[in-house]
Design a protein around this motif. Structure first.
Motif, PDB file in Angstrom:
ATOM      1  N   UNK A 131     -15.710  -2.010 -44.713  1.00 46.33           N
ATOM      2  CA  UNK A 131     -14.294  -1.634 -44.819  1.00 46.33           C
ATOM      3  C   UNK A 131     -13.810  -1.209 -43.433  1.00 46.33           C
ATOM      4  N   UNK A 132     -12.754  -1.832 -42.970  1.00 43.04           N
ATOM      5  CA  UNK A 132     -12.169  -1.481 -41.668  1.00 43.04           C
ATOM      6  C   UNK A 132     -11.167  -0.350 -41.890  1.00 43.04           C
ATOM      7  N   UNK A 133     -11.209   0.671 -41.063  1.00 45.85           N
ATOM      8  CA  UNK A 133     -10.302   1.813 -41.193  1.00 45.85           C
ATOM      9  C   UNK A 133      -9.392   1.910 -39.968  1.00 45.85           C
ATOM     10  N   UNK A 134      -8.314   2.701 -40.116  1.00 46.62           N
ATOM     11  CA  UNK A 134      -7.410   2.948 -38.993  1.00 46.62           C
ATOM     12  C   UNK A 134      -6.442   1.811 -38.713  1.00 46.62           C
ATOM     13  N   UNK A 135      -6.227   0.914 -39.683  1.00 43.32           N
ATOM     14  CA  UNK A 135      -5.311  -0.217 -39.474  1.00 43.32           C
ATOM     15  C   UNK A 135      -3.873   0.267 -39.639  1.00 43.32           C
ATOM     16  N   UNK A 149     -15.192 -11.326 -40.620  1.00 46.79           N
ATOM     17  CA  UNK A 149     -15.531 -11.451 -42.044  1.00 46.79           C
ATOM     18  C   UNK A 149     -15.851 -10.110 -42.695  1.00 46.79           C
ATOM     19  N   UNK A 150     -14.970  -9.140 -42.482  1.00 47.54           N
ATOM     20  CA  UNK A 150     -15.096  -7.871 -43.196  1.00 47.54           C
ATOM     21  C   UNK A 150     -14.582  -8.047 -44.619  1.00 47.54           C
ATOM     22  N   UNK A 151     -14.809  -7.055 -45.471  1.00 39.47           N
ATOM     23  CA  UNK A 151     -14.468  -7.184 -46.890  1.00 39.47           C
ATOM     24  C   UNK A 151     -13.133  -6.552 -47.264  1.00 39.47           C
TER      25      UNK A 151
END
Length: 640
Positions: free
Chosen positions: A607-611, A624-626
């Motif tokens: 999970x990418x955070x801070x977007x 290819x993150x989820x």
């Protein structure tokens, strides 16, 4: 159906077929033998009785003939005896009812034995005296057949049970290597690389086991190589090669993350012009060695005062990010830093308290990166201009409460569950679906609403973390937040809760008492995994055993190995917010890809955070993150 059950069922069926066949053969042979025996006995009796009756029949002695027949009839082997006098046609009949002792009536009703009769004419010379008709009684046959079959069934049952036990034990031993192969295959599929399996004696399984061992070793080496690649890329992109400290890029990322988290502390910037003096006197090699020794001493002494990130951001400039401290602790940190610098200056032949300056700015309220950098730089420039060792940036903003007031207000608000909740959606990539919702809380203190960024630093400083987490989880359950949506709710655990065995026991009891444990996720900060791995393993086991999920927060922030992922097996990881601020021009894409590949290689969701805007998110599409989260979809209030 498992292979064991298939083979076991086959052996069970074959043995049952053999036993049934043997039983059938035994039954038919016994029935046939008894039928022939009864027929033979009937024939012998008919002949013998006919000879014995001749004298009485010749004399017309009816009483004598009856007496003789009664003696034979009372033996019970005959169902009926009929004697017909041919002289006058007189007929006498003796009958026995078919009542057999020791044999069930249902067995008799099956009529295994047909009626056996024997007729004979008693003669004296050429004169026919009487007709004798004997009918065999089936009692003897049924008795013998029942006894024989009962004994056979008992023997076959005992043999059958013994065969079942022996077959089960034997199959278990024979198939044990195959069972171990299946377990090992599942572990490899789950990216668990344990010790190699022992090579079995069974020739057919040797090659399979050797192939699995080889595959496991190759996958293990692949994961280790990914972990090593991450380490090398960190050194290349985020570490200053001279001092061994983090560089400017890493410090800026951490600064962004720190300001977006509920925390207190300060930023310190220092300029060491005396290193230029060392360079001019002894050359760059001595200067670089002095920088390295200075970095080691600063890390050694400052870590004892407060947790911090120390970075070399320019040739003679250093930055110190104190991630959690009050004013007094920051002051002690500053004093320790000055003392350490003076010690190293003396060793290098420079005069203490000269040719260096320090600027300090504390984090108060909501601040941006540019705000705190500007304040710190302003303090540094003022120290240089006024020729002072340090300058503390002055602010008119006052602290909300004193330390003891915080303790009193926080304890009361937590005990009374004065929580106001928000949650932020975690969106699945290329989909409108939500993976989970991360929970944020505020506290009501009288007529004030206190945000997490204001009270969380004091929760940690005052060791109120376990109490906060316990009451927060209870309040989430009592307010039925888990029923509001289908997505799981992610709850951040404090450092104190992770290391508190009593909290582990309470959480275990709570999760066992709710039927919604699968709807709860717990976020564990990566720093806690490194600082107290045993406690993290313990609480992760509690969470996993009760059907809940957990993930690693701030993933990739720490500089240590990521091998902990293999043992903890989190369901997901949340990339540290600093990765969202890295610029492609800073060659961080390669590092980011490697960190993500480590998690993806273990089948862990990333999970990418801070977007905050779409261009940030688009940078992660090739990786290819989820899923992702951030203020692109800000937190929303949860109404009671």
């Amino acid at each position: 159906m498992t292979l064991f059950r298939q083979i076991y069922s086959l052996l069970f069926g074959l043995f049952l077929l053999v036993v049934a066949s043997l039983g059938y053969v035994q039954f038919t042979e016994t029935q046939s033998f008894l039928t022939k025996q009864m027929a033979s006995d009937l024939n012998n009796t008919s002949n013998s009785l006919g000879i014995m009756l001749v004298p009485d029949l010749e004399a017309g002695d009816i009483v004598g003939a009856e007496t003789l027949i009664n003696v034979i009839f009372e033996g019970g082997y005959y169902q009926q005896v009929k004697l017909t006098w041919l002289v006058d046609g007189k007929q006498q009949t003796w009958e026995n009812p078919i009542h057999i002792q020791g044999v069930p009536q249902w067995f008799i009703d099956l009529d295994f034995f047909q009626t056996i009769k024997k007729e004979s004419i008693i003669t004296s010379g050429w004169i026919q005296l009487a007709k004798l008709e004997l009918t065999a009684h089936p009692g003897f046959g049924y008795n013998e057949l029942w006894r024989t079959m009962t004994n056979a069934i008992i023997v076959f049952s005992i043999l059958f049970l013994i065969a079942i036990v022996v077959a089960r034990v034997g199959l278990t031993m024979i198939l044990k290597p195959l069972h171990e192969i299946a377990i090992h295959a599942k572990e490899i599929a789950q990216r668990k690389f344990g010790p190699d399996m022992q090579v079995p004696k069974t020739a057919e399984l040797k090659s399979v086991v050797l192939a699995f061992n080889s595959m496991s070793d190759q996958l293990k080496q692949l994961f280790n190589s990914l972990d090593e690649e991450v380490g090398e890329l960190r050194k290349k992109n985020l570490v200053d090669q001279v001092s061994g400290l983090p560089n400017r890029q890493y410090m800026m990322g951490r600064l962004n993350s720190w300001l977006n988290e509920p925390a207190s502390g300060a930023l310190v910037m220092a300029k060491f012009d005396w290193l230029e003096e060392v360079h001019s006197k002894y050359g760059y090699q001595v200067r670089d060695e002095t920088i390295k020794l200075l970095a080691e001493k600063m890390q050694e002494h400052l870590d004892e005062v407060a947790g911090s990130v120390i970075a070399r951001i320019a040739a003679y400039e250093f930055a110190f990010l104190i991630t959690s401290s009050e004013h007094d602790q920051t002051s002690r940190y500053l004093q320790t830093l000055i003392r350490t610098i003076n010690q190293e200056m003396s060793k290098a032949g420079c005069k203490p308290n000269e040719n260096f300056a320090i600027g300090v700015a504390e984090r108060i309220g909501h601040m941006s990166v540019s705000d705190i950098l500007a304040q710190t730089d302003n303090a540094l420039q003022k120290a240089i201009k006024e020729d002072k060792v340090f300058h503390w940036f002055e602010t008119n903003e006052k602290q909300l409460f004193t330390r003891e007031q915080w303790r009193e207000h926080l304890s009361a608000a937590i005990q009374e569950c004065n929580f106001n909740f928000k949650w932020q959606p975690v969106h699945i990539n290329d989909s409108d679906n939500i993976l989970q919702r991360e929970l944020y809380c505020q506290l009501s203190m009288g007529d004030k609403i206190i945000h997490a960024g204001q009270f969380m630093p004091y929760v940690e400083l005052l060791s109120l973390g376990s109490m906060l987490d316990k009451h927060l989880i209870q309040d989430v359950h009592e307010k039925h937040l888990l029923n509001r949506n289908q997505e799981p709710i992610a709850i951040n655990l404090t450092f104190q809760s992770l290391s508190d065995p009593k909290f582990h026991e309470w959480l275990n009891t709570f999760l066992r008492s709710t039927n919604l444990s699968e709807r709860i996720c717990f976020d564990i900060p990566e720093a806690a995994v490194y600082s107290d791995p045993d406690a993290c393993h313990a609480i992760c086991t509690v969470i996993r055993d009760n059907g809940a999920q957990f993930g690693i927060d701030h993933f990739g922030r720490q500089f240590g190995s990521m091998s902990y992922l293999q043992s903890l097996r989190p369901s997901y990881v949340k990339l540290d917010q600093s990765f969202a601020y890295y610029d492609d021009s800073e060659h961080s894409g390669e590092l980011c890809r490697a960190i993500i590949n480590v998690a993806r290689g273990l089948d862990i969701k990333v999970i990418v955070t801070g977007i905050e805007e779409m261009p940030q998110l688009e940078r992660f599409v090739p990786l290819k993150t989820n899923a992702f989260m951030g203020y692109i979809f800000p937190p929303t209030e949860i109404e009671d």
